[in-house]
Design a protein around this motif. Structure first.
Motif: not given
Length: 125
Positions: A33-43, A78-92
């Motif tokens: 979870x920490x790695x996923x959160x870190x990569x989403x914050x970077x994006x 860009x802000x809308x897409x950034x929020x959507x991507x940051x809140x999205x989990x990786x696909x199962x």
């Protein structure tokens, strides 16, 4: 019993071979979870960081209005897409589904069906 030793280390299996612990397969494991959160914050940071340069470039291109409007229009979602991507989990990952065998004894038959009439035949008093 001695502490620090594995009680199954000397156990013999049914065939006489010693049992060894199977190593965990970690290559198919999902990132933590920490790695996923870190990569989403970077994006998120990258996408939000691109908005300011886009607006500056649009301001510098004011002499070419169509190009300035195009660059500014790119920066609007860009802000809308950034929020959507940051809140999205990786696909199962898809897992294969085992086929279910068909049991012909339990299958529905296409026979005749009796129709039951629901009307009453009693006369009113």
């Amino acid at each position: 019993m001695t502490f620090g030793t594995d009680p199954t280390a000397g156990a013999q299996g049914p065939a006489g071979s010693s049992r060894k612990a199977q190593p965990a397969l970690i290559t198919a494991a999902e990132p933590s979870y920490d790695e996923q959160l870190r990569s989403r914050r970077i994006r998120y940071s990258i996408m939000m960081g691109l908005r300011i340069p886009c607006l500056i470039i649009a301001a510098l291109l004011y002499q070419t209005p169509w190009l300035a409007i195009t660059v500014a229009a790119i920066s609007i979602p860009l802000p809308w897409m950034a929020v959507l991507i940051a809140n999205d989990r990786p696909a199962q990952k898809r897992r294969p589904v085992a086929p279910v065998p068909i049991n012909p004894e339990r299958a529905l038959t296409s026979g005749t069906h009796e129709i039951v009439d629901g009307s009453t035949t009693a006369e009113p008093r």
